[in-house]
Scaffold this motif. Sequence first.
Motif: not given
Length: 315
Positions: A283-299
């Motif tokens: 979960l720590s890795r996901a919080r640290a490196h997932g920002g742009e990935l989350y945005a791409r999922v949202a788009r």
Amino acid sequence: MTAPPVASAPLLIRYEGGDLRALARAVTLAEAGLDGARPLLRFARQRAARGERAVVLGVTGSPGSGKSTLVDALITALRARGQRVAVLAVDPSSPYSGGAILGDRIRMLRHHADPGVFVRSLASRGALGGLSARAPGVLSLMEGAGFDWVILETVGVGQSEVDIAAACDHTLLVLTPAGGDGVQAFKAGIMEIADVIAVNKADLPGADRTMRELMAAQGLGAHDAHTWFAPIRKTIASKAEGIDAVIAAVEAHRTHLGEAGLLARREARAEFEVRTLVQERLLSRARAHGGELYARVARGELDADQAAEALLGPA
């Protein structure tokens, strides 16, 4: 030449010698996940593996059931027997600030001058099961410090509070007669994790009915001649009534488990701790490196499975 002061001795040596300040420092290191805690944790577990085991008791139940008052009464009763007691009180923490009330430690202040009692609070850090990922390690450190009983009291978050059964050798479920706790226990399946049940505040109306409902519920599940039916004991923790009966029930469960049963529970505790730490790190890795990935999922550029694989690799 005079001997150096105790404070200059290595932390591990002081911890092995039962220095409570060293234990407090060790707990701080473990809670923070620092490497300095590792040799202390190894020593603590080696001591338990040699058979120097405390009674590790988890106390759980819904908010307002009187868990903290009951734990305070347990401390008093066990100290009257000459047994040393360590308590880890897991308090709810804000999911936003991470701050915690740490109220359980305040309730137990009357024991602060007793060298046979060690009380520490730990923030839950938003853990859904009611436990911080660092709680199992802290419990091991308390046990390794030579206490006879180690008591874990959880935040009381209701139906998700089953992690405690994986972190302790014995689980005490605290219910009350007035709040429909018996029915909630049936619905939540929390009855399955209870090794001992205390119907606290038994001077309130409905205590006998709650006792009957609980006993009837135990008979509904699959069982055989070897099934352990959790003893149900009435308590009035504020008056220290029924506490000796609860202690006796925990000791009876320990006898029922035997050496093989205790070893199996210890192995399950180790598995729970490792899996919890793995989850925390992921979960720590996901919080640290997932920002742009989350945005791409949202788009709609990626689906959630693709994003998870990008963070963790294929399953």
